[in-house]
Design an enzyme around this catalytic site. Sequence first.
Site, PDB file in Angstrom:
ATOM      1  N   LYS A 143     -10.785  -3.769  -3.676  1.00 18.00           N
ATOM      2  CA  LYS A 143     -11.858  -2.794  -3.885  1.00 18.00           C
ATOM      3  C   LYS A 143     -11.333  -1.385  -4.090  1.00 18.00           C
ATOM      4  O   LYS A 143     -12.043  -0.524  -4.575  1.00 18.00           O
ATOM      5  CB  LYS A 143     -12.876  -2.850  -2.744  1.00 18.00           C
ATOM      6  CG  LYS A 143     -12.404  -2.282  -1.417  1.00 18.00           C
ATOM      7  CD  LYS A 143     -13.569  -2.183  -0.458  1.00 18.00           C
ATOM      8  CE  LYS A 143     -13.445  -3.183   0.659  1.00 18.00           C
ATOM      9  NZ  LYS A 143     -12.258  -2.942   1.531  1.00 18.00           N
ATOM     10  N   LYS A 182       0.832  -1.220   0.000  1.00 21.04           N
ATOM     11  CA  LYS A 182       0.000   0.000   0.000  1.00 21.04           C
ATOM     12  C   LYS A 182       0.859   1.260   0.000  1.00 21.04           C
ATOM     13  O   LYS A 182       0.508   2.246  -0.634  1.00 21.04           O
ATOM     14  CB  LYS A 182      -0.950   0.009   1.200  1.00 21.04           C
ATOM     15  CG  LYS A 182      -2.030  -1.032   1.072  1.00 21.04           C
ATOM     16  CD  LYS A 182      -3.294  -0.652   1.808  1.00 21.04           C
ATOM     17  CE  LYS A 182      -4.398  -1.608   1.364  1.00 21.04           C
ATOM     18  NZ  LYS A 182      -5.671  -1.335   1.986  1.00 21.04           N
ATOM     19  N   LYS A 221      -3.920  -9.254  -6.605  1.00 17.52           N
ATOM     20  CA  LYS A 221      -5.157  -9.548  -5.868  1.00 17.52           C
ATOM     21  C   LYS A 221      -6.281  -8.593  -6.280  1.00 17.52           C
ATOM     22  O   LYS A 221      -6.043  -7.403  -6.426  1.00 17.52           O
ATOM     23  CB  LYS A 221      -4.868  -9.399  -4.365  1.00 17.52           C
ATOM     24  CG  LYS A 221      -5.947  -9.917  -3.458  1.00 17.52           C
ATOM     25  CD  LYS A 221      -5.814  -9.366  -2.041  1.00 17.52           C
ATOM     26  CE  LYS A 221      -6.331  -7.957  -1.926  1.00 17.52           C
ATOM     27  NZ  LYS A 221      -6.843  -7.545  -0.623  1.00 17.52           N
TER      28      LYS A 221
HETATM   29  P1  ATP Z   1      -8.579  -2.410   0.069  1.00 14.33           P
HETATM   30  O1  ATP Z   1      -8.399  -2.486  -1.407  1.00 14.33           O
HETATM   31  O2  ATP Z   1      -9.306  -1.196   0.533  1.00 14.33           O
HETATM   32  O3  ATP Z   1      -7.342  -2.707   0.844  1.00 14.33           O
HETATM   33  P2  ATP Z   1      -9.685  -5.070   0.066  1.00 14.33           P
HETATM   34  O4  ATP Z   1     -10.626  -5.239  -1.073  1.00 14.33           O
HETATM   35  O5  ATP Z   1      -8.362  -5.733  -0.014  1.00 14.33           O
HETATM   36  O6  ATP Z   1      -9.583  -3.550   0.434  1.00 14.33           O
HETATM   37  P3  ATP Z   1     -10.374  -5.464   2.869  1.00 14.33           P
HETATM   38  O7  ATP Z   1     -11.420  -4.597   3.444  1.00 14.33           O
HETATM   39  O8  ATP Z   1      -8.974  -5.155   3.208  1.00 14.33           O
HETATM   40  O9  ATP Z   1     -10.530  -5.562   1.289  1.00 14.33           O
HETATM   41  O10 ATP Z   1     -10.688  -6.987   3.192  1.00 14.33           O
HETATM   42  C1  ATP Z   1     -11.875  -7.487   3.720  1.00 14.33           C
HETATM   43  C2  ATP Z   1     -11.853  -8.993   3.672  1.00 14.33           C
HETATM   44  O11 ATP Z   1     -11.942  -9.436   2.321  1.00 14.33           O
HETATM   45  C3  ATP Z   1     -10.591  -9.624   4.244  1.00 14.33           C
HETATM   46  O12 ATP Z   1     -10.939 -10.799   4.944  1.00 14.33           O
HETATM   47  C4  ATP Z   1      -9.789  -9.960   3.024  1.00 14.33           C
HETATM   48  O13 ATP Z   1      -8.887 -11.032   3.231  1.00 14.33           O
HETATM   49  C5  ATP Z   1     -10.884 -10.339   2.051  1.00 14.33           C
HETATM   50  N1  ATP Z   1     -10.452 -10.130   0.677  1.00 14.33           N
HETATM   51  C6  ATP Z   1     -10.159  -8.938   0.104  1.00 14.33           C
HETATM   52  N2  ATP Z   1      -9.804  -9.105  -1.182  1.00 14.33           N
HETATM   53  C7  ATP Z   1      -9.877 -10.440  -1.424  1.00 14.33           C
HETATM   54  C8  ATP Z   1      -9.631 -11.248  -2.579  1.00 14.33           C
HETATM   55  N3  ATP Z   1      -9.229 -10.712  -3.715  1.00 14.33           N
HETATM   56  N4  ATP Z   1      -9.812 -12.584  -2.484  1.00 14.33           N
HETATM   57  C9  ATP Z   1     -10.228 -13.137  -1.327  1.00 14.33           C
HETATM   58  N5  ATP Z   1     -10.472 -12.433  -0.210  1.00 14.33           N
HETATM   59  C10 ATP Z   1     -10.302 -11.105  -0.242  1.00 14.33           C
END
Ligand code: ATP
Length: 340
Positions: free
Chosen positions: A202, A116, A199
């Site tokens: 969002k 990040k 990955k």
């Molecule tokens: P950001 O992009 O804002 O960091 P993010 O989409 O990675 O957000 P988080 O809010 O950090 O999402 O994660 C919420 C949950 O969703 C966590 O348990 C994380 O492991 C899961 N998660 C996020 N992205 C994925 C993915 N691509 N595949 C599986 N699980 C995911």
Amino acid sequence: MTENSKKRVLSGIQPSGNLTIGNYLGALKQWVAEQETYECYFCVVDLHAITVPQDPVKLRAKTREVAALYIAAGLDPDKVTIFVQSHVSAHAELAWILTCLAPMGWLNRMTQFKDKAAKQQQDTISSGLLNYPTLMAADILLYQAHAVPVGDDQRQHLEYTRDLAQRFNHMYGDTFILPEVMIPKAGARIMGLDNPLSKMSKSEATDSHAIYLLDTPSKVKKVVMRAVTDSLGQISFSDIPDRAGINNLLTIYQSLTQLSQEQTEARFAGKGYGDLKKSVVEVVNATLEPLQRRYSEIIDEEKYLDGILARGADKAQQMANRTLREVKEKIGLLPTGLSS
Ligand code: ATP
Ligand code: LTN
């Protein structure tokens, strides 16, 4: 099993953007499955979201949106505690106490921080972003959670949480339960459709990157049909980087249909990539349709949603404050003298 003899689970999602199918498969879907077996706490982690810049108006709207999606995805507010992290001030308090115990070296090793931070201008990276895992540890330890259902990317943060809990227990005597990470067998790491080596996230800005839970059927179709694949024409699971696009589409299909890998491959024997993509579109839209219907009922019922979050905060506070009181006493902070 009575409420008190059930093991506890805690997890959360940041209101930092539109939830993706990765959030659903890595987190939400397992949460829904666990609500019968565990005593569950699910929070919208707004204090985590502000580790990177957020627009205040959008942040408030996204916080309600994420809470509504928890319910729309199938969490039953009568069975689980749904709340907003910042409504329970114990999170920030315990995070500070743990910050004073957390060696900088442990934080510097965190890969999510490095990823990040690399995406931001050096002079705008907040120390909150570095300290993020300590706040996450506080979230979990306050509820004495036995298990934490998350996607694969959170494994390292869970190890950090356990290390920190152990350090505290060692210094001040047994206080925290050491939580276990709970990762789904399929769908623990959904990759970007535009780049299957990174990955799905969002907070990624590009149009063809993700399937969002509130996407229209035609948007889902557009983004899936455009997904990056390869030129081998072979539909099978694989961990070879060149085949990551097909592996990702198969994984999405498998996780949504609950089939085994063998059954999934058998379903596409003799078929082409176009057929696979069409089938992915179908199962994704079949999953999203009822979720979106329920979501649109909830999001306009402000009182209903706010009531759930208020009750959730009350219930969460009871548990969190109990742990925080014990921690403060153990480290020598003077009590107020008022009985609470
Ligand atoms: P950001 O992009 O804002 O960091 P993010 O989409 O990675 O957000 P988080 O809010 O950090 O999402 O994660 C919420 C949950 O969703 C966590 O348990 C994380 O492991 C899961 N998660 C996020 N992205 C994925 C993915 N691509 N595949 C599986 N699980 C995911
Ligand atoms: N760091 C997590 C979000 C999160 C979380 C938590 C997950 C914050 N606090 C407590 C589980 C338990 C992430 O997914 N990025």
